[in-house]
Design an enzyme around this catalytic site. Structure first.
Site, PDB file in Angstrom:
ATOM      1  N   LYS A  10       0.829  -1.220   0.000  1.00 11.27           N
ATOM      2  CA  LYS A  10       0.000   0.000   0.000  1.00 11.27           C
ATOM      3  C   LYS A  10       0.860   1.267   0.000  1.00 11.27           C
ATOM      4  O   LYS A  10       0.642   2.170  -0.803  1.00 11.27           O
ATOM      5  CB  LYS A  10      -0.929   0.042   1.234  1.00 11.27           C
ATOM      6  CG  LYS A  10      -1.983  -1.045   1.270  1.00 11.27           C
ATOM      7  CD  LYS A  10      -3.001  -0.811   2.376  1.00 11.27           C
ATOM      8  CE  LYS A  10      -2.419  -0.848   3.775  1.00 11.27           C
ATOM      9  NZ  LYS A  10      -1.849  -2.172   4.157  1.00 11.27           N
ATOM     10  N   ARG A  85      -9.880   1.144   8.343  1.00 14.50           N
ATOM     11  CA  ARG A  85      -9.466  -0.239   8.612  1.00 14.50           C
ATOM     12  C   ARG A  85     -10.539  -1.018   9.351  1.00 14.50           C
ATOM     13  O   ARG A  85     -10.327  -2.195   9.651  1.00 14.50           O
ATOM     14  CB  ARG A  85      -8.207  -0.219   9.475  1.00 14.50           C
ATOM     15  CG  ARG A  85      -6.905  -0.417   8.718  1.00 14.50           C
ATOM     16  CD  ARG A  85      -5.798  -0.329   9.730  1.00 14.50           C
ATOM     17  NE  ARG A  85      -4.576  -0.972   9.375  1.00 14.50           N
ATOM     18  CZ  ARG A  85      -3.525  -0.345   8.829  1.00 14.50           C
ATOM     19  NH1 ARG A  85      -3.599   0.918   8.527  1.00 14.50           N
ATOM     20  NH2 ARG A  85      -2.422  -1.008   8.610  1.00 14.50           N
ATOM     21  N   ARG A 124      11.571  -6.001   4.679  1.00 19.36           N
ATOM     22  CA  ARG A 124      11.573  -4.589   4.282  1.00 19.36           C
ATOM     23  C   ARG A 124      12.224  -3.713   5.348  1.00 19.36           C
ATOM     24  O   ARG A 124      12.257  -4.057   6.529  1.00 19.36           O
ATOM     25  CB  ARG A 124      10.153  -4.106   3.962  1.00 19.36           C
ATOM     26  CG  ARG A 124       9.337  -3.730   5.169  1.00 19.36           C
ATOM     27  CD  ARG A 124       8.069  -3.023   4.761  1.00 19.36           C
ATOM     28  NE  ARG A 124       7.127  -3.007   5.874  1.00 19.36           N
ATOM     29  CZ  ARG A 124       5.885  -2.580   5.767  1.00 19.36           C
ATOM     30  NH1 ARG A 124       5.413  -2.176   4.615  1.00 19.36           N
ATOM     31  NH2 ARG A 124       5.100  -2.579   6.822  1.00 19.36           N
ATOM     32  N   ARG A 156      10.752  -1.921  10.939  1.00 22.65           N
ATOM     33  CA  ARG A 156       9.689  -1.370  11.791  1.00 22.65           C
ATOM     34  C   ARG A 156       9.426  -2.325  12.941  1.00 22.65           C
ATOM     35  O   ARG A 156       9.440  -3.539  12.764  1.00 22.65           O
ATOM     36  CB  ARG A 156       8.402  -1.223  10.961  1.00 22.65           C
ATOM     37  CG  ARG A 156       8.231   0.151  10.378  1.00 22.65           C
ATOM     38  CD  ARG A 156       7.104   0.211   9.395  1.00 22.65           C
ATOM     39  NE  ARG A 156       5.839  -0.336   9.875  1.00 22.65           N
ATOM     40  CZ  ARG A 156       4.698  -0.235   9.194  1.00 22.65           C
ATOM     41  NH1 ARG A 156       4.663   0.372   8.028  1.00 22.65           N
ATOM     42  NH2 ARG A 156       3.594  -0.770   9.671  1.00 22.65           N
ATOM     43  N   ARG A 167      -0.929  -8.674  13.123  1.00 25.69           N
ATOM     44  CA  ARG A 167      -1.476  -7.722  12.144  1.00 25.69           C
ATOM     45  C   ARG A 167      -2.271  -8.449  11.067  1.00 25.69           C
ATOM     46  O   ARG A 167      -3.302  -7.951  10.606  1.00 25.69           O
ATOM     47  CB  ARG A 167      -0.331  -6.912  11.502  1.00 25.69           C
ATOM     48  CG  ARG A 167       0.192  -5.843  12.438  1.00 25.69           C
ATOM     49  CD  ARG A 167       1.539  -5.335  11.998  1.00 25.69           C
ATOM     50  NE  ARG A 167       1.488  -4.589  10.760  1.00 25.69           N
ATOM     51  CZ  ARG A 167       2.539  -4.436   9.945  1.00 25.69           C
ATOM     52  NH1 ARG A 167       3.694  -5.005  10.229  1.00 25.69           N
ATOM     53  NH2 ARG A 167       2.416  -3.726   8.870  1.00 25.69           N
TER      54      ARG A 167
HETATM   55  P1  AMP Z   1       0.409   0.932   8.482  1.00 23.64           P
HETATM   56  O1  AMP Z   1       1.639   1.751   8.302  1.00 23.64           O
HETATM   57  O2  AMP Z   1      -0.737   1.429   7.651  1.00 23.64           O
HETATM   58  O3  AMP Z   1       0.652  -0.539   8.330  1.00 23.64           O
HETATM   59  O4  AMP Z   1      -0.049   1.135  10.007  1.00 23.64           O
HETATM   60  C1  AMP Z   1       0.790   0.774  11.082  1.00 23.64           C
HETATM   61  C2  AMP Z   1      -0.018   0.646  12.352  1.00 23.64           C
HETATM   62  O5  AMP Z   1      -0.627   1.905  12.670  1.00 23.64           O
HETATM   63  C3  AMP Z   1      -1.172  -0.346  12.299  1.00 23.64           C
HETATM   64  O6  AMP Z   1      -0.754  -1.681  12.526  1.00 23.64           O
HETATM   65  C4  AMP Z   1      -2.049   0.196  13.425  1.00 23.64           C
HETATM   66  O7  AMP Z   1      -1.519  -0.126  14.696  1.00 23.64           O
HETATM   67  C5  AMP Z   1      -1.911   1.695  13.246  1.00 23.64           C
HETATM   68  N1  AMP Z   1      -2.931   2.214  12.295  1.00 23.64           N
HETATM   69  C6  AMP Z   1      -2.705   2.792  11.083  1.00 23.64           C
HETATM   70  N2  AMP Z   1      -3.854   3.126  10.496  1.00 23.64           N
HETATM   71  C7  AMP Z   1      -4.845   2.751  11.336  1.00 23.64           C
HETATM   72  C8  AMP Z   1      -6.264   2.800  11.280  1.00 23.64           C
HETATM   73  N3  AMP Z   1      -6.911   3.296  10.216  1.00 23.64           N
HETATM   74  N4  AMP Z   1      -6.950   2.308  12.348  1.00 23.64           N
HETATM   75  C9  AMP Z   1      -6.322   1.824  13.425  1.00 23.64           C
HETATM   76  N5  AMP Z   1      -4.997   1.711  13.530  1.00 23.64           N
HETATM   77  C10 AMP Z   1      -4.247   2.178  12.505  1.00 23.64           C
END
Ligand code: AMP
Length: 217
Positions: A10, A85, A124, A156, A167
């Site tokens: 993404k 999400r 990554r 990360r 996740r």
């Molecule tokens: P990402 O970089 O999009 O994979 O997001 C990393 C982490 O941020 C996720 O695993 C969640 O803990 C938190 N996060 C990001 N976007 C959301 C969302 N829309 N709702 C809830 N948690 C989020």
């Protein structure tokens, strides 16, 4: 909007899309990681959830996105990456957009096999300074310096195996229902996210160009 499991690409695709279509890339993950880095109240609260691979509570992320959409650069469109999400977030977004007399044109749904997601997340690296993402095709880690800004590249915290497993579970339980939600609205664009970044991006841009060409006619 971009939808897809962790590791589907993404963030990488969003960067390319934002550039091609000239719209701001809004990543709730990036906003939250920046808050964690700055050590703000929001960051301290979010870190507890993020490091375990859990979702940050709906009301927090809904507030972040509502505030971000207020900014002037969103007036002519925007790209949401990693939001919504949950179905509750999707409904809040619908209400928010309705208030602005706006709507989602398309939901790009990136699809990849789970074994490939786990492999990608395991190798990554991300830049601590500019958030650039470095996928690694093989077992060798990529160079430890960001090519764009010279920042440090790290794994990360939530790309560690226990958090990745969680996740993926959270994605299936809470986010996957959004595929049906947007399919019912007729705006879902399923895209096969296997192959190179360039191959996936050409599928994404062809699908989006078709949607916008159809809307113009
Ligand atoms: P990402 O970089 O999009 O994979 O997001 C990393 C982490 O941020 C996720 O695993 C969640 O803990 C938190 N996060 C990001 N976007 C959301 C969302 N829309 N709702 C809830 N948690 C989020």
């Amino acid at each position: 909007m971009l939808l897809g499991p962790p590791g589907a690409g993404k963030g990488t695709q969003a960067g390319l899309m934002a550039e091609r279509y000239g719209i701001p890339h809004i990543s709730t993950g990036d906003i939250l990681r920046e808050a964690v880095k700055q050590g703000t109240g929001l960051g301290r609260c979010a870190e507890e959830y993020m490091s375990k691979g859990e979702l940050v509570p709906d009301e927090i992320v809904i507030g972040i996105v509502a505030q971000r959409l207020e900014q002037a650069d969103c007036k002519n469109g925007f790209l949401l990456d990693g939001f919504p999400r949950t179905v509750a977030q999707a409904k809040a977004l619908d209400a928010e957009l309705e208030e602005r007399h706006a709507g989602l044109d398309a939901v790009v749904s990136l699809e990849a096999e789970e074994s490939e997601l786990v492999r990608r997340l395991g190798c990554r690296r991300v830049c601590t300074r500019c958030a650039a993402i470095y996928p690694s095709a093989g077992p060798e880690p990529p160079s430890e310096m960001c090519k764009a800004c010279g920042g440090e590249l790290v794994t990360r915290a939530d790309d560690r195996p226990e958090a990745v497993r969680r996740r993926l579970q959270v994605y299936k339980a809470q986010t996957e229902p959004l595929i049906q939600y947007y399919s019912t609205k007729g705006i879902l664009l399923p895209i096969r996210a296997m192959g190179t970044v360039e191959e996936v991006f050409s599928r994404v841009s062809e699908a989006l160009d078709r949607v916008w060409a159809r809307d113009v006619h």
